[in-house]
Scaffold this motif. Structure first.
Motif, PDB file in Angstrom:
ATOM      1  N   GLU A 121      52.987  55.304  38.664  1.00 21.10           N
ATOM      2  CA  GLU A 121      53.811  55.903  39.723  1.00 21.10           C
ATOM      3  C   GLU A 121      53.875  55.007  40.949  1.00 21.10           C
ATOM      4  OE1 GLU A 121      52.914  60.634  38.706  1.00 21.10           O
ATOM      5  OE2 GLU A 121      51.768  59.578  40.266  1.00 21.10           O
ATOM      6  N   LEU A 122      52.744  54.436  41.348  1.00 17.08           N
ATOM      7  CA  LEU A 122      52.719  53.590  42.536  1.00 17.08           C
ATOM      8  C   LEU A 122      53.583  52.347  42.350  1.00 17.08           C
ATOM      9  CD1 LEU A 122      48.934  53.846  43.477  1.00 17.08           C
ATOM     10  CD2 LEU A 122      50.855  54.871  44.689  1.00 17.08           C
ATOM     11  N   VAL A 123      53.515  51.752  41.171  1.00 19.47           N
ATOM     12  CA  VAL A 123      54.331  50.560  40.911  1.00 19.47           C
ATOM     13  C   VAL A 123      55.813  50.913  40.864  1.00 19.47           C
ATOM     14  CG1 VAL A 123      54.830  48.741  39.218  1.00 19.47           C
ATOM     15  CG2 VAL A 123      52.453  49.343  39.721  1.00 19.47           C
ATOM     16  N   SER A 124      56.134  52.024  40.210  1.00 22.90           N
ATOM     17  CA  SER A 124      57.547  52.369  40.022  1.00 22.90           C
ATOM     18  C   SER A 124      58.222  52.832  41.312  1.00 22.90           C
ATOM     19  CB  SER A 124      57.689  53.462  38.953  1.00 22.90           C
ATOM     20  OG  SER A 124      57.108  54.681  39.393  1.00 22.90           O
ATOM     21  N   THR A 125      57.451  53.341  42.278  1.00 22.18           N
ATOM     22  CA  THR A 125      58.057  53.852  43.514  1.00 22.18           C
ATOM     23  C   THR A 125      57.995  52.852  44.669  1.00 22.18           C
ATOM     24  OG1 THR A 125      55.962  54.941  44.114  1.00 22.18           O
ATOM     25  CG2 THR A 125      57.596  56.260  42.923  1.00 22.18           C
ATOM     26  N   THR A 126      57.420  51.675  44.432  1.00 20.07           N
ATOM     27  CA  THR A 126      57.348  50.642  45.471  1.00 20.07           C
ATOM     28  C   THR A 126      58.407  49.584  45.196  1.00 20.07           C
ATOM     29  OG1 THR A 126      54.962  50.991  45.736  1.00 20.07           O
ATOM     30  CG2 THR A 126      55.879  48.934  46.607  1.00 20.07           C
ATOM     31  N   PRO A 127      59.353  49.363  46.108  1.00 20.21           N
ATOM     32  CA  PRO A 127      60.428  48.400  45.874  1.00 20.21           C
ATOM     33  C   PRO A 127      59.889  47.010  45.519  1.00 20.21           C
ATOM     34  CG  PRO A 127      60.893  49.709  47.831  1.00 20.21           C
ATOM     35  CD  PRO A 127      59.492  50.046  47.413  1.00 20.21           C
ATOM     36  N   GLU A 137      41.952  45.081  37.269  1.00 22.02           N
ATOM     37  CA  GLU A 137      40.969  45.972  36.656  1.00 22.02           C
ATOM     38  C   GLU A 137      41.259  47.426  37.014  1.00 22.02           C
ATOM     39  OE1 GLU A 137      36.608  44.972  36.825  1.00 22.02           O
ATOM     40  OE2 GLU A 137      36.574  46.777  38.073  1.00 22.02           O
ATOM     41  N   ALA A 138      41.517  47.679  38.294  1.00 20.28           N
ATOM     42  CA  ALA A 138      41.791  49.044  38.747  1.00 20.28           C
ATOM     43  C   ALA A 138      43.035  49.619  38.092  1.00 20.28           C
ATOM     44  CB  ALA A 138      41.930  49.063  40.268  1.00 20.28           C
ATOM     45  N   GLN A 139      44.063  48.798  37.940  1.00 15.08           N
ATOM     46  CA  GLN A 139      45.311  49.260  37.337  1.00 15.08           C
ATOM     47  C   GLN A 139      45.084  49.717  35.898  1.00 15.08           C
ATOM     48  OE1 GLN A 139      48.681  46.763  38.127  1.00 15.08           O
ATOM     49  NE2 GLN A 139      49.910  47.601  36.466  1.00 15.08           N
ATOM     50  N   ASP A 140      44.223  48.992  35.180  1.00 18.35           N
ATOM     51  CA  ASP A 140      43.952  49.346  33.781  1.00 18.35           C
ATOM     52  C   ASP A 140      42.933  50.467  33.656  1.00 18.35           C
ATOM     53  OD1 ASP A 140      45.676  47.322  32.992  1.00 18.35           O
ATOM     54  OD2 ASP A 140      44.073  45.832  32.773  1.00 18.35           O
ATOM     55  N   PHE A 141      42.022  50.566  34.622  1.00 20.95           N
ATOM     56  CA  PHE A 141      40.872  51.465  34.503  1.00 20.95           C
ATOM     57  C   PHE A 141      41.136  52.859  35.051  1.00 20.95           C
ATOM     58  CE2 PHE A 141      36.574  52.588  36.450  1.00 20.95           C
ATOM     59  CZ  PHE A 141      36.040  53.074  35.261  1.00 20.95           C
ATOM     60  N   CYS A 142      41.853  52.950  36.166  1.00 21.12           N
ATOM     61  CA  CYS A 142      41.952  54.216  36.902  1.00 21.12           C
ATOM     62  C   CYS A 142      43.081  55.107  36.376  1.00 21.12           C
ATOM     63  CB  CYS A 142      42.188  53.942  38.386  1.00 21.12           C
ATOM     64  SG  CYS A 142      40.823  53.073  39.182  1.00 21.12           S
ATOM     65  N   SER A 143      42.801  56.407  36.366  1.00 17.76           N
ATOM     66  CA  SER A 143      43.849  57.380  36.048  1.00 17.76           C
ATOM     67  C   SER A 143      44.656  57.741  37.290  1.00 17.76           C
ATOM     68  CB  SER A 143      43.222  58.642  35.449  1.00 17.76           C
ATOM     69  OG  SER A 143      42.260  59.208  36.335  1.00 17.76           O
ATOM     70  N   HIS A 144      44.060  57.565  38.457  1.00 20.54           N
ATOM     71  CA  HIS A 144      44.714  57.931  39.716  1.00 20.54           C
ATOM     72  C   HIS A 144      44.167  57.005  40.795  1.00 20.54           C
ATOM     73  CE1 HIS A 144      47.202  61.253  41.431  1.00 20.54           C
ATOM     74  NE2 HIS A 144      46.706  60.794  42.569  1.00 20.54           N
ATOM     75  N   ILE A 145      45.001  56.681  41.779  1.00 22.31           N
ATOM     76  CA  ILE A 145      44.611  55.725  42.818  1.00 22.31           C
ATOM     77  C   ILE A 145      45.090  56.205  44.177  1.00 22.31           C
ATOM     78  CG2 ILE A 145      45.216  53.422  43.748  1.00 22.31           C
ATOM     79  CD1 ILE A 145      45.055  52.398  40.854  1.00 22.31           C
ATOM     80  N   ALA A 146      44.262  55.994  45.202  1.00 24.88           N
ATOM     81  CA  ALA A 146      44.689  56.154  46.593  1.00 24.88           C
ATOM     82  C   ALA A 146      44.469  54.820  47.297  1.00 24.88           C
ATOM     83  CB  ALA A 146      43.904  57.256  47.291  1.00 24.88           C
ATOM     84  N   ILE A 147      45.485  54.357  48.012  1.00 22.25           N
ATOM     85  CA  ILE A 147      45.367  53.133  48.790  1.00 22.25           C
ATOM     86  C   ILE A 147      45.098  53.525  50.236  1.00 22.25           C
ATOM     87  CG2 ILE A 147      46.557  51.062  49.602  1.00 22.25           C
ATOM     88  CD1 ILE A 147      47.946  50.932  46.907  1.00 22.25           C
ATOM     89  N   ILE A 148      43.969  53.043  50.754  1.00 20.75           N
ATOM     90  CA  ILE A 148      43.503  53.434  52.076  1.00 20.75           C
ATOM     91  C   ILE A 148      43.470  52.211  52.986  1.00 20.75           C
ATOM     92  CG2 ILE A 148      41.112  53.223  51.271  1.00 20.75           C
ATOM     93  CD1 ILE A 148      40.278  55.344  53.258  1.00 20.75           C
ATOM     94  N   ASP A 149      43.881  52.398  54.227  1.00 22.63           N
ATOM     95  CA  ASP A 149      43.808  51.328  55.219  1.00 22.63           C
ATOM     96  C   ASP A 149      43.709  51.970  56.599  1.00 22.63           C
ATOM     97  OD1 ASP A 149      43.683  48.770  56.174  1.00 22.63           O
ATOM     98  OD2 ASP A 149      45.827  48.356  56.053  1.00 22.63           O
ATOM     99  N   PHE A 155      49.834  46.968  46.692  1.00 23.37           N
ATOM    100  CA  PHE A 155      48.776  46.813  47.690  1.00 23.37           C
ATOM    101  C   PHE A 155      49.254  45.963  48.871  1.00 23.37           C
ATOM    102  CE2 PHE A 155      44.871  44.974  49.389  1.00 23.37           C
ATOM    103  CZ  PHE A 155      43.987  46.043  49.362  1.00 23.37           C
ATOM    104  N   ILE A 156      49.862  44.819  48.580  1.00 25.18           N
ATOM    105  CA  ILE A 156      50.348  43.930  49.632  1.00 25.18           C
ATOM    106  C   ILE A 156      51.484  44.581  50.416  1.00 25.18           C
ATOM    107  CG2 ILE A 156      51.553  41.750  50.071  1.00 25.18           C
ATOM    108  CD1 ILE A 156      48.618  41.361  49.500  1.00 25.18           C
ATOM    109  N   SER A 157      52.353  45.300  49.712  1.00 25.92           N
ATOM    110  CA  SER A 157      53.467  45.978  50.372  1.00 25.92           C
ATOM    111  C   SER A 157      52.972  46.997  51.389  1.00 25.92           C
ATOM    112  CB  SER A 157      54.355  46.665  49.332  1.00 25.92           C
ATOM    113  OG  SER A 157      55.361  47.438  49.939  1.00 25.92           O
ATOM    114  N   LEU A 158      51.893  47.687  51.061  1.00 22.73           N
ATOM    115  CA  LEU A 158      51.396  48.775  51.917  1.00 22.73           C
ATOM    116  C   LEU A 158      50.438  48.288  53.001  1.00 22.73           C
ATOM    117  CD1 LEU A 158      50.782  51.485  49.189  1.00 22.73           C
ATOM    118  CD2 LEU A 158      52.543  51.532  50.940  1.00 22.73           C
ATOM    119  N   THR A 159      49.640  47.272  52.713  1.00 18.73           N
ATOM    120  CA  THR A 159      48.587  46.879  53.637  1.00 18.73           C
ATOM    121  C   THR A 159      48.887  45.538  54.325  1.00 18.73           C
ATOM    122  OG1 THR A 159      47.261  45.733  51.943  1.00 18.73           O
ATOM    123  CG2 THR A 159      46.882  48.092  52.255  1.00 18.73           C
ATOM    124  N   GLY A 160      49.927  44.840  53.883  1.00 13.71           N
ATOM    125  CA  GLY A 160      50.331  43.597  54.541  1.00 13.71           C
ATOM    126  C   GLY A 160      49.580  42.382  54.044  1.00 13.71           C
TER     127      GLY A 160
END
Length: 251
Positions: free
Chosen positions: A224-230, A200-212, A239-244
């Motif tokens: 951008e987040l998808v394209s820059t994450t291996p 939902e967030a991927q389709d809804f948001c224009s910009h995202i910050a992942i916080i942990d 999300f899983i890549s960044l937060t485990g």
């Protein structure tokens, strides 16, 4: 160039007797008319951050402005500028939908014919007018979510804070809520949104910050987040890549 709708500078929050900061040296700029997603696992600091931005709790240190205003100097003005839709239902269950909304609208200074018309128009827009005089405790979860949303937007806020606005609702209600929020945004309302629904967030948001752990790990557009994450194919992979993969269950 327009001033950011929200500007956060080195914000900290540590609760009494806590070992760690819930929000830890967090800086963030949110531009006007964004649909900005704050995403993170349980205990990441999302709700604490929203609570500070809504004026419910005070920061330990740091500073932020909303529409160029600070709570230290302009608390009353900010409260008229923002709308808040909490995760928990902020409704009186023994009152009808119309009674609830007229009450909340009056708290924002709306009254008389203007208030009654606004309540009825919004109930109709969200498919609830025929249930307007039924008590809220008879409503389904999706219906309560829609009334909860209306209560936060009757005064046409410039900034709308949403904490899990579609949690526990059926697909039809979710679509109605999301489409209505997109309309509000198209008409100029900036939206700050938290959710565990990553698709939902991927389709809804224009910009995202992942916080942990109270810090921002990454931010950008969903693409951008998808394209820059291996090896990431979607926002969930990011999300899983960044937060485990560690479980974050709350007791």
């Amino acid at each position: 160039m327009n001033e950011p709708i929200i500007h956060i500078h080195e914000l900290y929050k540590k609760y009494k007797d806590a070992d760690d900061f819930s929000v830890n040296n967090l800086s963030l700029v949110i531009e006007q008319k964004e649909i900005f997603g704050l995403l993170g696992p349980n205990g990441a600091g999302k709700t604490t951050l929203l609570s500070m931005l809504c004026g419910l709790i005070k920061p330990t240190s740091g500073h932020f402005t909303i529409s160029g205003l600070s709570y230290e100097k302009n608390a009353t003005q900010i409260k008229k500028t923002i709308g808040v839709v909490p995760q928990e239902y902020a409704l009186y269950p023994t009152l009808t939908a119309r009674e609830n909304l007229r009450y909340f609208g009056s708290m924002y200074g709306l009254k008389g014919r203007e208030l009654c018309q606004k309540v009825d128009d919004t109930l109709e827009h969200l498919g609830l007018l025929k249930f307007a005089d039924k008590k809220v405790d008879t409503f389904s979860g999706g219906m309560k979510r829609r009334v909860n949303l209306i209560a936060g937007i009757l005064h046409n806020p410039k900034v709308l804070f949403l904490d899990e606005p579609t949690v526990g609702v059926d697909v039809q209600s979710k679509n109605v809520i999301i489409n209505y929020l997109k309309e509000l945004n198209a008409n100029g309302t900036s939206i700050i949104y938290t959710s565990h629904h990553l698709t939902e967030a991927q389709d809804f948001c224009s910009h995202i910050a992942i916080i942990d752990r109270g810090k921002i790990y990454a931010q950008g557009t969903p693409r951008e987040l998808v394209s820059t994450t291996p090896n990431a194919h979607n926002l969930e992979d990011v999300f899983i890549s960044l937060t485990g993969k560690e479980l974050r269950d709350d007791a």
